[in-house]
Enzyme design. Structure first.
Site, PDB file in Angstrom:
ATOM      1  N   CYS A 179      11.430 -13.073   1.360  1.00  0.00           N
ATOM      2  CA  CYS A 179      10.914 -12.225   2.283  1.00  0.00           C
ATOM      3  C   CYS A 179      10.374 -13.007   3.691  1.00  0.00           C
ATOM      4  O   CYS A 179       9.722 -14.114   3.366  1.00  0.00           O
ATOM      5  CB  CYS A 179       9.765 -11.379   2.047  1.00  0.00           C
ATOM      6  SG  CYS A 179       9.105 -10.526   3.423  1.00  0.00           S
ATOM      7  N   CYS A 190       2.570 -12.941   4.683  1.00  0.00           N
ATOM      8  CA  CYS A 190       1.495 -12.567   4.170  1.00  0.00           C
ATOM      9  C   CYS A 190       0.705 -13.437   3.122  1.00  0.00           C
ATOM     10  O   CYS A 190       1.635 -13.997   2.292  1.00  0.00           O
ATOM     11  CB  CYS A 190       1.562 -11.342   3.396  1.00  0.00           C
ATOM     12  SG  CYS A 190       2.824 -10.008   4.333  1.00  0.00           S
ATOM     13  N   CYS A 199       1.080 -13.276  -0.751  1.00  0.00           N
ATOM     14  CA  CYS A 199       2.336 -12.810  -1.423  1.00  0.00           C
ATOM     15  C   CYS A 199       3.304 -13.948  -1.926  1.00  0.00           C
ATOM     16  O   CYS A 199       3.973 -14.838  -1.278  1.00  0.00           O
ATOM     17  CB  CYS A 199       3.023 -12.026  -0.490  1.00  0.00           C
ATOM     18  SG  CYS A 199       4.366 -11.157  -1.203  1.00  0.00           S
ATOM     19  N   CYS A 245       7.820   4.055  -8.300  1.00  0.00           N
ATOM     20  CA  CYS A 245       7.636   3.201  -7.122  1.00  0.00           C
ATOM     21  C   CYS A 245       8.821   2.069  -6.745  1.00  0.00           C
ATOM     22  O   CYS A 245       8.744   1.467  -7.643  1.00  0.00           O
ATOM     23  CB  CYS A 245       6.252   3.056  -6.926  1.00  0.00           C
ATOM     24  SG  CYS A 245       6.085   2.243  -5.137  1.00  0.00           S
ATOM     25  N   CYS A 264       0.781   6.701   1.103  1.00  0.00           N
ATOM     26  CA  CYS A 264      -0.099   5.738  -0.206  1.00  0.00           C
ATOM     27  C   CYS A 264      -0.203   4.689   0.719  1.00  0.00           C
ATOM     28  O   CYS A 264       0.540   3.737   1.180  1.00  0.00           O
ATOM     29  CB  CYS A 264       0.938   5.224  -1.261  1.00  0.00           C
ATOM     30  SG  CYS A 264       0.375   4.023  -2.363  1.00  0.00           S
ATOM     31  N   ARG A 304      -6.063   4.240  -6.507  1.00  0.00           N
ATOM     32  CA  ARG A 304      -5.427   3.611  -7.494  1.00  0.00           C
ATOM     33  C   ARG A 304      -6.128   2.235  -7.873  1.00  0.00           C
ATOM     34  O   ARG A 304      -6.149   1.213  -6.963  1.00  0.00           O
ATOM     35  CB  ARG A 304      -3.846   3.432  -7.139  1.00  0.00           C
ATOM     36  CG  ARG A 304      -3.245   2.745  -8.039  1.00  0.00           C
ATOM     37  CD  ARG A 304      -1.661   2.933  -7.920  1.00  0.00           C
ATOM     38  NE  ARG A 304      -1.287   4.144  -7.852  1.00  0.00           N
ATOM     39  CZ  ARG A 304      -0.455   4.631  -6.859  1.00  0.00           C
ATOM     40  NH1 ARG A 304       0.009   3.898  -5.884  1.00  0.00           N
ATOM     41  NH2 ARG A 304       0.007   5.914  -6.747  1.00  0.00           N
TER      42      ARG A 304
HETATM   43  S1  SF4 Z   1       3.613  -8.398   1.276  1.00  0.00           S
HETATM   44 FE1  SF4 Z   1       5.276 -10.084   0.789  1.00  0.00          FE
HETATM   45  S2  SF4 Z   1       7.285  -8.779   0.494  1.00  0.00           S
HETATM   46 FE2  SF4 Z   1       5.688  -7.721   1.588  1.00  0.00          FE
HETATM   47  S3  SF4 Z   1       6.104  -8.053   3.608  1.00  0.00           S
HETATM   48 FE3  SF4 Z   1       4.171  -9.789   3.036  1.00  0.00          FE
HETATM   49  S4  SF4 Z   1       5.372 -11.362   2.172  1.00  0.00           S
HETATM   50 FE4  SF4 Z   1       7.122  -9.719   2.532  1.00  0.00          FE
END
Ligand code: SF4
Length: 337
Positions: free
Chosen positions: A54, A58, A61, A98, A189, A261
């Site tokens: 990705c 974040c 993540c 999901c 959600c 949740r």
């Molecule tokens: S949470 Fe992870 S997968 Fe989702 S947008 Fe952020 S970096 Fe990408």
């Protein structure tokens, strides 16, 4: 009956979080009993249909390409493989499936492929949910048309803490996607993550942002940070488990009808802590051995915990969940094209 309020102030939610623990949990349990079967928990299974690589940053993540976490980038799964996972999830007792993809936002060419997955899963009699990143208005409508029930898009944190966690998209981008999802008639959600180093005041800010959306989210996932080596948040001071229960309880009081949740972080929670969360108003879990890329308690353990607590899985309303075969066939044909 406790009225639904959309005018919560941040100070009011902070005051909830600061109540003596027993008072807070008792109040949350009271609200919970007014609006829900206190012994029913909705069970969802989450599948990563496109893992890793990705471009976003974040900080929590492991799927962000820029962090060395050992998660390899994979292509979008094919329809048959997704369907097999959904069948297995249904056989294990899940009522909602999901599908998550590690995208900043889906490309328009991805939508028919995901639509085919939605149609096929829905035809099993399961509720469908997708989490694919930011959505445009036409994409939200296309997913709704394919039979999608829920779209997950989290606010993640309080607005002022957000810039410490994510720099590649704005808080407003998230609100815009939620607006497109709402306008398309999809159920929402939307929740966040706690234990990222935020203050209690900032946890109140997250709940305030959720509780003052134009409509309370239908599902509110409260995630406890899973610290993954290689991500910037690895090594963050762990959140006091009672503070996590307080967050669940305040979410229940502020959003009485929403399904609250227990999401990421459940694998590190004791059975006793999970029971406290159910007492505080949590009534939904993710079920299955994996949560996108991090661990989750195994199915047998969850079933045993439900039995010990006298909890039963909430049944899905299959009648409202039927989808016409022609939609499934058309989506599959578009995906194959
Ligand atoms: S949470 Fe992870 S997968 Fe989702 S947008 Fe952020 S970096 Fe990408």
């Amino acid at each position: 009956m406790t009225a639904l309020r959309h005018d919560w102030t941040r100070a009011e939610i902070l005051a909830l979080l600061e109540l003596p623990f027993a008072d807070l949990v008792a109040r949350a349990q009271g609200v919970h009993r007014e609006h829900h079967d206190p012994n029913a928990v909705q069970v969802s299974t989450l599948l990563s249909i496109k893992t890793g690589g990705c471009p976003e940053d974040c900080a929590y993540c492991p799927q962000a390409a820029r962090y060395a976490t050992g998660v390899e980038a994979e292509k979008l799964m094919d329809l048959d493989a997704v369907l097999a996972k959904a069948q297995a999830a249904k056989a294990a007792g899940a009522t909602r499936f999901c599908m998550g993809a590690a995208w900043r936002s889906p490309k328009d060419r991805d939508i028919p492929k995901v639509a085919a997955m939605i149609g096929a899963v829905k035809a099993l009699g399961m509720e469908t949910c997708a989490t694919l990143g930011m959505l445009s208005e036409p994409q939200a409508h296309a997913l709704k048309h394919a039979g999608l029930d829920y779209y997950n898009h989290n606010l993640d944190s309080a607005p002022e803490f957000y810039t410490e966690i994510i720099h590649t998209r704005e808080y407003q981008d998230r609100l815009d996607t939620l607006g497109h999802v709402r306008d398309a008639g999809l159920k929402i959600c939307c929740g966040g993550i706690v234990g990222m180093g935020e203050s209690r005041e900032q946890r109140a800010g997250l709940l305030h942002a959720l509780a003052t959306l134009p409509a309370h989210p239908d599902s509110v996932p409260i995630n406890r940070l899973v610290q993954v080596a290689g991500t910037p948040l690895a090594g963050t001071r762990a959140l006091d488990p009672f503070e996590f229960v307080r967050t669940i309880a305040a979410a229940r009081i502020a959003m009485p009808k929403s399904m609250v949740r227990l999401s990421a972080g459940r694998a590190e929670m004791s059975d006793e802590l999970q029971a406290l969360c159910f007492l505080a108003g949590a009534n939904s879990i993710f079920y299955g051995e994996k949560l996108l890329t991090t661990g989750n308690p195994d199915v047998e353990h969850d079933q045993a915990l439900f039995a010990r607590l006298g909890i039963h899985a909430l049944e899905v309303d299959v009648e409202s969940n039927t989808v016409h075969a022609d939609i499934v066939e058309r989506c599959a044909a578009e995906a194959a094209a």
